[in-house]
Design an enzyme around this catalytic site. Structure first.
Site, PDB file in Angstrom:
ATOM      1  N   ARG A   8      54.481  64.043  81.946  1.00 25.32           N
ATOM      2  CA  ARG A   8      54.011  63.293  83.114  1.00 25.32           C
ATOM      3  C   ARG A   8      53.581  61.882  82.730  1.00 25.32           C
ATOM      4  NH1 ARG A   8      49.372  66.387  85.547  1.00 25.32           N
ATOM      5  NH2 ARG A   8      49.034  66.813  83.353  1.00 25.32           N
ATOM      6  N   ASN A  54      52.093  68.909  87.649  1.00 26.44           N
ATOM      7  CA  ASN A  54      52.377  70.233  87.112  1.00 26.44           C
ATOM      8  C   ASN A  54      52.241  71.263  88.230  1.00 26.44           C
ATOM      9  OD1 ASN A  54      52.755  69.374  84.479  1.00 26.44           O
ATOM     10  ND2 ASN A  54      50.706  69.892  83.809  1.00 26.44           N
TER      11      ASN A  54
END
Length: 90
Positions: A19, A37
């Site tokens: 990320r 997530n």
């Protein structure tokens, strides 16, 4: 032309800095949206911006991540909506 895409990434994609890496690339490419997530172990990405830049981000996700192992990327393209003003890690 501006577009929006929803991405779902599966594989070894959580806990490896994916990320953060996507965030950095999105900022360089002037893409807005988020990376998040999910409970099933996948990562969801929503990206808005120039289609060419989004395609470069997708290529980076598929080929340029050092520690992640992205096995599958599901893409759902839509018209640009202008929903986001920056790119966030959620």
């Amino acid at each position: 032309m501006k577009k929006m895409v929803y991405l779902n990434l599966t594989g070894y994609v959580q806990g490896v800095g994916l990320r953060y890496s996507v965030y950095n690339m999105a900022m360089r490419l002037n893409i807005t949206g988020y990376a998040k997530n999910l409970y099933d172990g996948s990562v969801e990405i929503v990206a808005e911006g120039d289609e060419e830049n989004i395609r470069e981000l997708i290529s980076y996700i598929k080929n340029g991540l050092r520690w992640a192992r992205v096995e599958n990327v599901v893409e759902k393209w839509e018209d640009y909506k202008g929903l986001y003003h920056t790119f966030e890690i959620m």
